[in-house]
Design an enzyme around this catalytic site. Structure first.
Site, mmCIF file in Angstrom:
data_model
loop_
_atom_site.group_PDB
_atom_site.id
_atom_site.type_symbol
_atom_site.label_atom_id
_atom_site.label_comp_id
_atom_site.label_asym_id
_atom_site.label_seq_id
_atom_site.Cartn_x
_atom_site.Cartn_y
_atom_site.Cartn_z
ATOM 1 N N HIS A 72 30.414 33.721 36.434
ATOM 2 C CA HIS A 72 30.613 32.310 36.794
ATOM 3 C C HIS A 72 30.646 31.435 35.548
ATOM 4 O O HIS A 72 31.489 30.533 35.421
ATOM 5 C CB HIS A 72 29.470 31.821 37.693
ATOM 6 C CG HIS A 72 29.377 32.497 39.011
ATOM 7 N ND1 HIS A 72 28.351 33.367 39.325
ATOM 8 C CD2 HIS A 72 30.161 32.436 40.123
ATOM 9 C CE1 HIS A 72 28.508 33.806 40.559
ATOM 10 N NE2 HIS A 72 29.595 33.263 41.070
ATOM 11 N N GLN A 109 32.785 32.564 55.887
ATOM 12 C CA GLN A 109 33.356 33.778 55.311
ATOM 13 C C GLN A 109 32.445 34.992 55.464
ATOM 14 O O GLN A 109 32.710 36.046 54.901
ATOM 15 C CB GLN A 109 33.736 33.565 53.848
ATOM 16 C CG GLN A 109 32.598 33.317 52.892
ATOM 17 C CD GLN A 109 33.108 32.809 51.548
ATOM 18 O OE1 GLN A 109 33.683 31.731 51.448
ATOM 19 N NE2 GLN A 109 32.916 33.603 50.504
ATOM 20 N N GLN A 156 39.300 36.993 38.161
ATOM 21 C CA GLN A 156 40.222 38.064 38.534
ATOM 22 C C GLN A 156 39.569 39.097 39.446
ATOM 23 O O GLN A 156 40.258 39.754 40.225
ATOM 24 C CB GLN A 156 40.756 38.750 37.276
ATOM 25 C CG GLN A 156 41.745 39.876 37.569
ATOM 26 C CD GLN A 156 42.125 40.649 36.324
ATOM 27 O OE1 GLN A 156 41.967 40.150 35.202
ATOM 28 N NE2 GLN A 156 42.596 41.878 36.497
ATOM 29 N N ARG A 201 26.523 40.423 43.986
ATOM 30 C CA ARG A 201 26.113 41.556 44.817
ATOM 31 C C ARG A 201 25.534 42.713 43.999
ATOM 32 O O ARG A 201 24.921 43.623 44.567
ATOM 33 C CB ARG A 201 27.295 42.046 45.660
ATOM 34 C CG ARG A 201 27.766 41.002 46.663
ATOM 35 C CD ARG A 201 28.852 41.521 47.574
ATOM 36 N NE ARG A 201 29.376 40.459 48.427
ATOM 37 C CZ ARG A 201 28.841 40.084 49.574
ATOM 38 N NH1 ARG A 201 27.766 40.704 50.022
ATOM 39 N NH2 ARG A 201 29.374 39.104 50.275
#
Length: 344
Positions: A49, A73, A183, A227
């Site tokens: 980030h 989401q 990306q 994650r």
């Protein structure tokens, strides 16, 4: 209301918790004709980030970061309740960032730091309420037909509907000059670039939605992701196998392998990781490996192969998703000429 937080020794960042207050701030930026870069996040910030925020600081006079864990989401069985929320740490990381423009840079050479954090409530973002069950949802939602059903959409059929909806809302609120996405989430970024073009959004335009190369662990190449925190130490040792398999498959494609052979190469390498993982009590389970056209996101034909002459190769997205224990990770590489896709 807006609140202010500070990290001792660092500059203070205004945190806007309502759309009204943020828009008042944005109006001032419009009046002063300052460029605004935008990095949307769900928090639990890491160096991936921060690389996007740093890019925005370089290219814009003002930089806004949003932190919003978007319920739309997450499917009903997914990890909304347990998704990491680390706001104090996130704000401390942002407070420590700065960029010093060169004297020749556009207007002003003052040190740039993140200008604002937008921290909206669920109620503000979804005035009609929000239910993770799509069949129970009410209000306005956005879908990008034909771009969210493949790749990640095969395993997470409602995911991109939620992403497209919340990012449309955020773009309408933040009105960024430039927006930055990683990306690693290539399908999301390409889908959103299509969205802003199809809806003729002025802030940002498609050319100002920038896809920044994936930030990786310097030691083993693992793509940085919130994650990753779910991985056990044993699972973490096997997680780099996904990127390694894609890299190897990319080399096979460059050597002349067709689409089918390239995908098979990656799957064989992941099968090796699976067998090795079983010996160490780690489940490695492949969700998918696929090659897609970046413009249409359509699946490539099995016979497609790289050109052997000097003609620039039409870009191809080679991506995969793999479960390591209970944690599902994704990654991708761009094959061929990535000009116009990823902003290096």
């Amino acid at each position: 209301m807006s609140i202010f937080v500070s990290d001792p020794g660092s500059s203070r960042i205004p945190v806007f918790t309502t759309i009204k207050d943020y828009r008042s701030w944005r109006d001032q930026a419009f009046e002063s004709r300052k460029s605004v870069g935008f990095v949307p996040t769900m928090g639990a910030l890491h160096d991936g980030h921060l690389s996007l925020v740093k890019r925005s600081l370089v290219e814009n006079e003002l930089t806004v970061v949003s932190i919003f864990v978007n319920p739309a989401q997450f499917a009903p069985h997914e990890d909304l309740a347990t998704y990491p929320r680390t706001l104090p740490h996130d704000l401390a990381l942002l407070s420590a960032l700065e960029h010093q423009p060169t004297p020749s840079a556009a207007r002003g050479g003052a040190t740039r730091t993140p200008s604002a954090v937008f921290l909206p409530s669920v109620k503000d973002m979804y005035p009609s309420g929000i239910n993770q069950d799509v069949s129970q949802q009410k209000g306005t939602f956005v879908e990008v037909k034909g771009y969210g059903e493949q790749m990640e959409g095969r395993s997470r059929p409602t995911f991109f509907r939620g992403v497209a909806t919340v990012v449309t809302k955020l773009f309408n609120i933040v009105q960024p000059t430039n927006a930055y996405f990683g990306q690693k989430d290539i399908q999301q970024a390409l889908l959103l670039r299509r969205l802003v073009g199809d809806l003729h959004l002025p802030h940002p335009t498609p050319s100002r939605l920038h896809i920044v190369p994936t930030a990786r662990d310097a030691a083993d190449g693992l793509a940085l992701s919130s994650r990753n925190a779910y991985l056990t130490p044993s699972e973490r040792q096997f997680a780099p196998a996904l990127y390694a398999s894609l890299q190897g498959a990319a080399r096979a494609w460059a050597a002349g392998a067709n689409k089918r052979e390239t995908v098979e190469w990656a799957l064989k390498q992941l099968e090796v990781a699976k067998d090795d993982g079983e010996k160490h009590g780690v489940e490695v389970r492949v969700d998918y490996v696929e090659m897609n056209d970046p413009d249409t996101l359509g699946v490539l034909a099995d016979e497609q192969v790289q050109l052997s002459d000097s003609t620039p190769v039409t870009p191809v997205v080679l991506s995969g998703a793999v479960w390591f224990g209970r944690t599902r990770l994704i990654d991708n590489v761009i094959l061929g000429d990535q000009t116009g896709i990823v902003a290096n």
